[in-house]
Design a protein around this motif. Structure first.
Motif, PDB file in Angstrom:
ATOM      1  N   LEU A 134       0.633  -1.443   0.131  1.00  0.00           N
ATOM      2  CA  LEU A 134      -0.067  -0.207  -0.013  1.00  0.00           C
ATOM      3  C   LEU A 134       0.622   1.240  -0.181  1.00  0.00           C
ATOM      4  N   ASN A 135       1.971   1.387   0.687  1.00  0.00           N
ATOM      5  CA  ASN A 135       2.643   2.417   1.006  1.00  0.00           C
ATOM      6  C   ASN A 135       3.923   2.606  -0.053  1.00  0.00           C
ATOM      7  N   LYS A 136       3.982   1.710  -1.210  1.00  0.00           N
ATOM      8  CA  LYS A 136       5.150   1.516  -2.007  1.00  0.00           C
ATOM      9  C   LYS A 136       4.403   2.546  -3.434  1.00  0.00           C
ATOM     10  N   GLY A 137       3.337   2.824  -3.358  1.00  0.00           N
ATOM     11  CA  GLY A 137       3.000   3.793  -4.729  1.00  0.00           C
ATOM     12  C   GLY A 137       1.695   4.563  -4.353  1.00  0.00           C
ATOM     13  N   ASN A 138       0.839   5.117  -5.237  1.00  0.00           N
ATOM     14  CA  ASN A 138      -0.106   5.788  -4.703  1.00  0.00           C
ATOM     15  C   ASN A 138      -1.406   5.350  -3.967  1.00  0.00           C
ATOM     16  N   ILE A 139      -1.035   5.772  -2.464  1.00  0.00           N
ATOM     17  CA  ILE A 139      -1.957   5.054  -1.668  1.00  0.00           C
ATOM     18  C   ILE A 139      -3.639   5.234  -2.006  1.00  0.00           C
ATOM     19  N   LYS A 140      -3.803   6.359  -2.546  1.00  0.00           N
ATOM     20  CA  LYS A 140      -5.373   6.758  -2.671  1.00  0.00           C
ATOM     21  C   LYS A 140      -5.704   5.614  -3.940  1.00  0.00           C
ATOM     22  N   GLY A 141      -5.082   5.327  -4.865  1.00  0.00           N
ATOM     23  CA  GLY A 141      -5.426   4.253  -5.643  1.00  0.00           C
ATOM     24  C   GLY A 141      -5.619   2.912  -5.114  1.00  0.00           C
ATOM     25  N   ARG A 142      -4.521   2.636  -4.395  1.00  0.00           N
ATOM     26  CA  ARG A 142      -4.160   1.299  -3.977  1.00  0.00           C
ATOM     27  C   ARG A 142      -5.131   0.916  -2.633  1.00  0.00           C
ATOM     28  N   VAL A 143      -5.868   1.630  -2.125  1.00  0.00           N
ATOM     29  CA  VAL A 143      -6.785   1.319  -0.962  1.00  0.00           C
ATOM     30  C   VAL A 143      -8.132   1.099  -1.799  1.00  0.00           C
ATOM     31  N   ASN A 144      -8.205   1.314  -2.639  1.00  0.00           N
ATOM     32  CA  ASN A 144      -9.421   0.815  -3.625  1.00  0.00           C
ATOM     33  C   ASN A 144      -9.061   0.044  -4.537  1.00  0.00           C
ATOM     34  N   ALA A 145      -8.058  -0.689  -4.331  1.00  0.00           N
ATOM     35  CA  ALA A 145      -7.681  -1.734  -5.421  1.00  0.00           C
ATOM     36  C   ALA A 145      -8.483  -3.029  -5.482  1.00  0.00           C
ATOM     37  N   LYS A 146      -8.780  -3.617  -6.588  1.00  0.00           N
ATOM     38  CA  LYS A 146      -9.459  -4.808  -6.672  1.00  0.00           C
ATOM     39  C   LYS A 146      -8.639  -5.861  -7.115  1.00  0.00           C
ATOM     40  N   ALA A 147      -9.291  -7.227  -6.701  1.00  0.00           N
ATOM     41  CA  ALA A 147      -8.319  -8.429  -7.094  1.00  0.00           C
ATOM     42  C   ALA A 147      -9.085  -8.981  -8.311  1.00  0.00           C
ATOM     43  N   GLU A 148      -8.623  -8.924  -9.522  1.00  0.00           N
ATOM     44  CA  GLU A 148      -9.078  -9.478 -10.740  1.00  0.00           C
ATOM     45  C   GLU A 148      -9.470 -10.879 -10.414  1.00  0.00           C
ATOM     46  N   ILE A 149      -8.413 -11.510  -9.836  1.00  0.00           N
ATOM     47  CA  ILE A 149      -8.528 -13.208  -9.576  1.00  0.00           C
ATOM     48  C   ILE A 149      -9.487 -13.581  -8.762  1.00  0.00           C
ATOM     49  N   TYR A 150     -10.102 -12.622  -7.825  1.00  0.00           N
ATOM     50  CA  TYR A 150     -11.159 -12.977  -6.677  1.00  0.00           C
ATOM     51  C   TYR A 150     -12.483 -12.229  -7.211  1.00  0.00           C
ATOM     52  N   ALA A 151     -12.717 -12.236  -8.526  1.00  0.00           N
ATOM     53  CA  ALA A 151     -13.994 -11.482  -8.774  1.00  0.00           C
ATOM     54  C   ALA A 151     -14.240 -10.217  -8.451  1.00  0.00           C
ATOM     55  N   ASN A 152     -13.154  -9.346  -8.860  1.00  0.00           N
ATOM     56  CA  ASN A 152     -12.899  -7.746  -8.626  1.00  0.00           C
ATOM     57  C   ASN A 152     -13.411  -7.539  -7.163  1.00  0.00           C
ATOM     58  N   GLN A 153     -13.112  -8.171  -6.215  1.00  0.00           N
ATOM     59  CA  GLN A 153     -13.500  -7.951  -4.882  1.00  0.00           C
ATOM     60  C   GLN A 153     -12.297  -6.850  -4.314  1.00  0.00           C
TER      61      GLN A 153
END
Length: 119
Positions: free
Chosen positions: A71-90
């Motif tokens: 989370l803290n490596k990159g754009n945290i604003k984008g990463r806190v709302n990240a989705k897992a494509e392999i887990y049905a976009n959860q």
């Protein structure tokens, strides 16, 4: 790069006897190419960041320190709302709730995670 992604996934499993070997491989690769080499900034057409497989696995196994590092490596604003494509976009928030990681949920919400973004 695909080989390093797989090594990064395998180093999360602390029961893996080759974990240290994979961690060394990834560390050497990151020293040469930088820490954000793994494509974690790939965005969907709708603007969501993809959760890397190793982060999803770390979260499922309770290795929250890996999730926080990511989370803290990159754009945290984008990463806190990240989705897992392999887990049905959860969303990351939804997965954290599913695996009872309440402290991580609080952290994500404090950093601006969208509570209405579950899939």
């Amino acid at each position: 790069v695909a080989k390093m992604k797989r090594a990064k996934e395998l180093m999360v499993d602390e029961s893996n006897p080759l974990r240290k070997h994979f961690a060394l491989m990834v560390e050497q690769f990151e020293a040469e190419y930088g820490e954000d080499w793994d494509g974690t900034k790939i965005e969907y057409g709708n603007g969501f960041v993809d959760i890397p497989m190793y982060i999803g696995q770390a979260l499922n196994h309770g290795y929250i320190h890996y999730v926080l590092q990511w989370l803290n490596k990159g754009n945290i604003k984008g990463r806190v709302n990240a989705k897992a494509e392999i887990y049905a976009n959860q969303s990351l928030l939804f997965v954290a709730a599913k695996v009872y990681q309440y402290d991580l949920m609080k952290y994500l919400l404090l950093k601006g995670a969208d509570v209405n973004s579950f899939n």
